[in-house]
Write a protein that holds these residues in place. Structure first.
Motif, PDB file in Angstrom:
ATOM      1  N   PRO A 304     -23.060  -3.766  37.560  1.00 15.17           N
ATOM      2  CA  PRO A 304     -22.654  -2.393  37.239  1.00 15.17           C
ATOM      3  C   PRO A 304     -21.311  -2.341  36.524  1.00 15.17           C
ATOM      4  CG  PRO A 304     -22.558  -2.788  39.608  1.00 15.17           C
ATOM      5  CD  PRO A 304     -23.144  -4.017  39.000  1.00 15.17           C
ATOM      6  N   ILE A 305     -21.250  -1.500  35.494  1.00 14.89           N
ATOM      7  CA  ILE A 305     -20.047  -1.332  34.685  1.00 14.89           C
ATOM      8  C   ILE A 305     -19.685   0.150  34.690  1.00 14.89           C
ATOM      9  CG2 ILE A 305     -19.001  -1.627  32.409  1.00 14.89           C
ATOM     10  CD1 ILE A 305     -21.235  -3.708  31.839  1.00 14.89           C
ATOM     11  N   ALA A 306     -18.540   0.496  35.252  1.00 11.57           N
ATOM     12  CA  ALA A 306     -18.068   1.882  35.257  1.00 11.57           C
ATOM     13  C   ALA A 306     -17.267   2.138  33.985  1.00 11.57           C
ATOM     14  CB  ALA A 306     -17.217   2.152  36.480  1.00 11.57           C
ATOM     15  N   LEU A 307     -17.669   3.131  33.216  1.00  6.71           N
ATOM     16  CA  LEU A 307     -16.911   3.554  32.039  1.00  6.71           C
ATOM     17  C   LEU A 307     -15.957   4.650  32.493  1.00  6.71           C
ATOM     18  CD1 LEU A 307     -19.851   3.787  29.458  1.00  6.71           C
ATOM     19  CD2 LEU A 307     -18.530   1.786  30.177  1.00  6.71           C
ATOM     20  N   VAL A 308     -14.684   4.325  32.573  1.00  9.52           N
ATOM     21  CA  VAL A 308     -13.721   5.227  33.218  1.00  9.52           C
ATOM     22  C   VAL A 308     -13.184   6.212  32.180  1.00  9.52           C
ATOM     23  CG1 VAL A 308     -11.712   5.376  34.725  1.00  9.52           C
ATOM     24  CG2 VAL A 308     -13.167   3.342  34.802  1.00  9.52           C
ATOM     25  N   TYR A 309     -13.887   7.335  32.041  1.00 15.00           N
ATOM     26  CA  TYR A 309     -13.470   8.371  31.097  1.00 15.00           C
ATOM     27  C   TYR A 309     -12.064   8.863  31.405  1.00 15.00           C
ATOM     28  CZ  TYR A 309     -18.552   8.920  30.216  1.00 15.00           C
ATOM     29  OH  TYR A 309     -19.871   8.735  29.924  1.00 15.00           O
ATOM     30  N   ALA A 310     -11.745   8.971  32.693  1.00 12.49           N
ATOM     31  CA  ALA A 310     -10.426   9.490  33.084  1.00 12.49           C
ATOM     32  C   ALA A 310      -9.302   8.581  32.617  1.00 12.49           C
ATOM     33  CB  ALA A 310     -10.366   9.656  34.605  1.00 12.49           C
ATOM     34  N   SER A 311      -9.574   7.303  32.448  1.00 13.16           N
ATOM     35  CA  SER A 311      -8.596   6.376  31.881  1.00 13.16           C
ATOM     36  C   SER A 311      -8.619   6.431  30.358  1.00 13.16           C
ATOM     37  CB  SER A 311      -8.888   4.952  32.352  1.00 13.16           C
ATOM     38  OG  SER A 311      -8.070   4.013  31.681  1.00 13.16           O
ATOM     39  N   ALA A 312      -9.813   6.395  29.773  1.00  9.55           N
ATOM     40  CA  ALA A 312      -9.930   6.422  28.312  1.00  9.55           C
ATOM     41  C   ALA A 312      -9.264   7.656  27.720  1.00  9.55           C
ATOM     42  CB  ALA A 312     -11.398   6.365  27.914  1.00  9.55           C
ATOM     43  N   ASN A 313      -9.369   8.780  28.403  1.00 14.33           N
ATOM     44  CA  ASN A 313      -8.797  10.020  27.887  1.00 14.33           C
ATOM     45  C   ASN A 313      -7.278  10.070  27.996  1.00 14.33           C
ATOM     46  OD1 ASN A 313     -11.109  11.219  26.947  1.00 14.33           O
ATOM     47  ND2 ASN A 313     -11.562  12.272  28.854  1.00 14.33           N
ATOM     48  N   ARG A 314      -6.686   9.079  28.680  1.00 11.79           N
ATOM     49  CA  ARG A 314      -5.223   8.970  28.721  1.00 11.79           C
ATOM     50  C   ARG A 314      -4.752   7.666  28.084  1.00 11.79           C
ATOM     51  NH1 ARG A 314      -2.250  11.886  33.705  1.00 11.79           N
ATOM     52  NH2 ARG A 314      -3.648  13.647  34.038  1.00 11.79           N
ATOM     53  N   ASP A 315      -5.552   7.131  27.197  1.00 12.33           N
ATOM     54  CA  ASP A 315      -5.205   5.886  26.518  1.00 12.33           C
ATOM     55  C   ASP A 315      -4.176   6.193  25.425  1.00 12.33           C
ATOM     56  OD1 ASP A 315      -5.081   3.525  25.033  1.00 12.33           O
ATOM     57  OD2 ASP A 315      -7.225   3.120  25.230  1.00 12.33           O
ATOM     58  N   GLU A 316      -2.981   5.617  25.572  1.00 12.47           N
ATOM     59  CA  GLU A 316      -1.881   5.879  24.643  1.00 12.47           C
ATOM     60  C   GLU A 316      -2.179   5.382  23.229  1.00 12.47           C
ATOM     61  OE1 GLU A 316      -1.839   4.205  27.419  1.00 12.47           O
ATOM     62  OE2 GLU A 316      -0.508   5.187  28.852  1.00 12.47           O
ATOM     63  N   ALA A 317      -3.119   4.463  23.093  1.00 13.55           N
ATOM     64  CA  ALA A 317      -3.490   3.984  21.767  1.00 13.55           C
ATOM     65  C   ALA A 317      -4.232   5.042  20.960  1.00 13.55           C
ATOM     66  CB  ALA A 317      -4.349   2.729  21.887  1.00 13.55           C
ATOM     67  N   VAL A 318      -4.743   6.061  21.633  1.00 11.49           N
ATOM     68  CA  VAL A 318      -5.510   7.115  20.964  1.00 11.49           C
ATOM     69  C   VAL A 318      -4.807   8.465  21.058  1.00 11.49           C
ATOM     70  CG1 VAL A 318      -7.728   8.339  20.942  1.00 11.49           C
ATOM     71  CG2 VAL A 318      -7.650   5.879  21.448  1.00 11.49           C
ATOM     72  N   PHE A 319      -4.246   8.769  22.227  1.00  6.97           N
ATOM     73  CA  PHE A 319      -3.631  10.072  22.458  1.00  6.97           C
ATOM     74  C   PHE A 319      -2.132   9.900  22.689  1.00  6.97           C
ATOM     75  CE2 PHE A 319      -8.024  10.393  24.052  1.00  6.97           C
ATOM     76  CZ  PHE A 319      -8.491  11.384  23.199  1.00  6.97           C
ATOM     77  N   ARG A 321       1.598  10.441  23.764  1.00  6.03           N
ATOM     78  CA  ARG A 321       2.127  11.090  24.984  1.00  6.03           C
ATOM     79  C   ARG A 321       0.945  11.540  25.859  1.00  6.03           C
ATOM     80  NH1 ARG A 321       5.289  15.406  21.808  1.00  6.03           N
ATOM     81  NH2 ARG A 321       5.504  16.439  23.824  1.00  6.03           N
ATOM     82  N   ALA A 322       0.110  10.562  26.186  1.00  6.13           N
ATOM     83  CA  ALA A 322      -1.204  10.846  26.773  1.00  6.13           C
ATOM     84  C   ALA A 322      -1.135  11.504  28.138  1.00  6.13           C
ATOM     85  CB  ALA A 322      -2.012   9.549  26.859  1.00  6.13           C
ATOM     86  N   ASP A 323      -0.051  11.335  28.880  1.00  9.26           N
ATOM     87  CA  ASP A 323       0.064  11.936  30.203  1.00  9.26           C
ATOM     88  C   ASP A 323       0.615  13.354  30.155  1.00  9.26           C
ATOM     89  OD1 ASP A 323      -0.971   9.790  31.632  1.00  9.26           O
ATOM     90  OD2 ASP A 323       0.972   8.797  31.766  1.00  9.26           O
ATOM     91  N   GLU A 324       0.881  13.866  28.962  1.00 10.37           N
ATOM     92  CA  GLU A 324       1.429  15.209  28.806  1.00 10.37           C
ATOM     93  C   GLU A 324       0.363  16.180  28.307  1.00 10.37           C
ATOM     94  OE1 GLU A 324       5.030  15.435  26.502  1.00 10.37           O
ATOM     95  OE2 GLU A 324       5.588  13.374  27.049  1.00 10.37           O
ATOM     96  N   PHE A 325       0.519  17.449  28.665  1.00 12.18           N
ATOM     97  CA  PHE A 325      -0.308  18.520  28.124  1.00 12.18           C
ATOM     98  C   PHE A 325       0.283  18.937  26.786  1.00 12.18           C
ATOM     99  CE2 PHE A 325      -1.442  22.850  27.239  1.00 12.18           C
ATOM    100  CZ  PHE A 325      -2.742  23.002  27.695  1.00 12.18           C
ATOM    101  N   ILE A 326      -0.472  18.779  25.709  1.00 10.36           N
ATOM    102  CA  ILE A 326      -0.016  19.165  24.373  1.00 10.36           C
ATOM    103  C   ILE A 326      -1.049  20.113  23.782  1.00 10.36           C
ATOM    104  CG2 ILE A 326       0.526  18.367  22.039  1.00 10.36           C
ATOM    105  CD1 ILE A 326       1.475  15.744  23.251  1.00 10.36           C
TER     106      ILE A 326
END
Length: 398
Positions: A304-319, A321-326
């Motif tokens: 089993p492989i969990a795709l962790v959307y909650a991590s991907a959506n805070r990936d600094e390589a894409v977003f 200041r990923a931990d901030e609301f912008i």
């Protein structure tokens, strides 16, 4: 097969706070972006955005073996999530038209009325638990309207769905099975009602499934039961958690709270950023049909492989200041809160409407603002976010 002797990169069963999973995922993205945990007989977590997006687009990874971590499907197949293309497609094709813009738009008025009714007693007493008293009930009302459920069934659905979620949170396999079977009973009763008294398939999900044909044949009865069972609960839990998480954020950031209250036209854009920042499902699982290597880690087929959307959506390589609301983040539409590909969330349009209306109504009815009034109780896998959020509504004259 997965072995318990493998070195563990992190403990998925470690105690958590509301904020701690995000710090853990940031750490893992930096040092171990494909991480192994021995929890639930062992599984892999894929944490970087690029890797998650690539797997979602790759047909070598399937959902028909295991679709979530921990594994919850003990009581039968539930299309379309538990099937892969092309087997899942007739179920999607039957339900997709019921999420067309005009069908969803027709639910805005009832959704607003439901929200106002649920908030009224909270406003009268100056606050309460936004999850227990508001966000756990609103999705049931909205989903009930979408599925044309009679009022008498809504309380039953709320209690059954909540009991199922509590069992999942407690990792109680026997209780999960029992509460899931209760939801199956509801599905069978609803199907029997629609067979006896059909509604228009253009406006009723159960009737649409009964009317659907695949290669000239009706869909199998038990698979329709599984689909209705899935639909009954899948759109209830995530909004409960997400609205709770948003209220935590707004309590911590009264300036944003005040701005959205003053400029409700910003709510649609705000909802997208909240979806990215507080994705309510950690992610869904896939299983590779062959041995694979991801970010240097070798994973055997059937693990089993969990795709962790909650991590991907805070990936600094894409977003940035990923931990901030912008607000109005330039690439906000790249978030993965609803997944991608053939299993992208069917209910996206309804979820967006429900969240937007819920926040508009909450902010309009709390002109003095609101703040946290007690301890936040976080949810556990497979969701992420707040399960209990006590709020105090502030007096605007104070």
């Amino acid at each position: 097969m997965t072995t318990a002797l493998r070195d563990e990169d992190y403990d998925a069963l470690a105690p958590e706070t509301f904020d701690s999973p995000y710090a853990l995922y940031a750490d893992l993205r930096g040092r171990c972006p494909v991480a192994y945990s021995r929890a639930w007989n062992g599984f892999w977590s894929v944490l970087r955005y690029a890797d998650v997006a690539a797997i979602l687009a790759d047909p070598n990874y399937v959902t028909s073996v295991q679709n979530v971590v921990p594994k919850l499907a003990f009581t039968g197949r539930r299309p379309p999530l538990h099937l892969d293309p092309p087997e899942h497609t007739p179920y999607r094709n039957a339900l997709n038209p019921l999420m067309r813009p005009e069908r969803v738009a027709a639910l805005e008025g009832p959704t607003r009325a439901f929200a106002a009714e649920l908030l009224a007693p909270m406003v009268a007493k100056g606050g309460g638990d936004i999850c227990a008293e508001f966000s756990s009930h609103l999705p049931v009302r909205v989903f009930g309207a979408w599925m044309n459920l009679p009022q008498a069934q809504l309380d039953v659905l709320h209690d059954a769905g909540r009991a199922f979620n509590i069992a999942v949170q407690a990792f109680d396999d026997e209780a999960v099975k029992a509460t899931s079977l209760a939801l199956y009973d509801m599905a069978r009763a609803l199907i029997a009602e629609r067979k006896a008294r059909p509604l228009d398939p253009k406006t009723d999900p159960t009737s649409a499934l009964l009317a659907a044909r695949y290669r000239g044949e009706a869909l199998p009865d038990e698979m329709i039961v599984g689909t209705v069972r899935q639909v009954l609960v899948v759109g209830i839990i995530a909004p409960t958690v997400l609205i709770g998480s948003i209220c935590v954020h707004l309590s911590r950031h009264p300036d944003l709270q005040a701005r959205l209250r003053a400029e409700p036209e910003l709510m649609g854009d705000a909802v997208e950023e909240f979806l990215r920042l507080y994705t309510p499902y950690r992610g869904f699982a896939r299983t590779a049909k062959t041995d694979v290597e991801i970010a240097g880690r070798k994973i055997a087929k059937d693990e089993p492989i969990a795709l962790v959307y909650a991590s991907a959506n805070r990936d600094e390589a894409v977003f940035e200041r990923a931990d901030e609301f912008i607000l109005n983040r330039p690439n906000i539409r790249d978030h993965l809160a609803f997944g991608r590909g053939p299993h992208q969330c069917l209910g996206m349009p309804l979820a967006r409407l429900e969240l937007k209306v819920a926040l508009e109504e909450l902010l309009a009815r709390t002109p003095g603002g609101f703040e946290l009034a007690g301890e936040i109780r976080p949810t556990r896998c497979p969701e992420i976010g707040a399960l209990s959020v006590p709020l105090r509504f502030l007096d605007p004259a104070a």
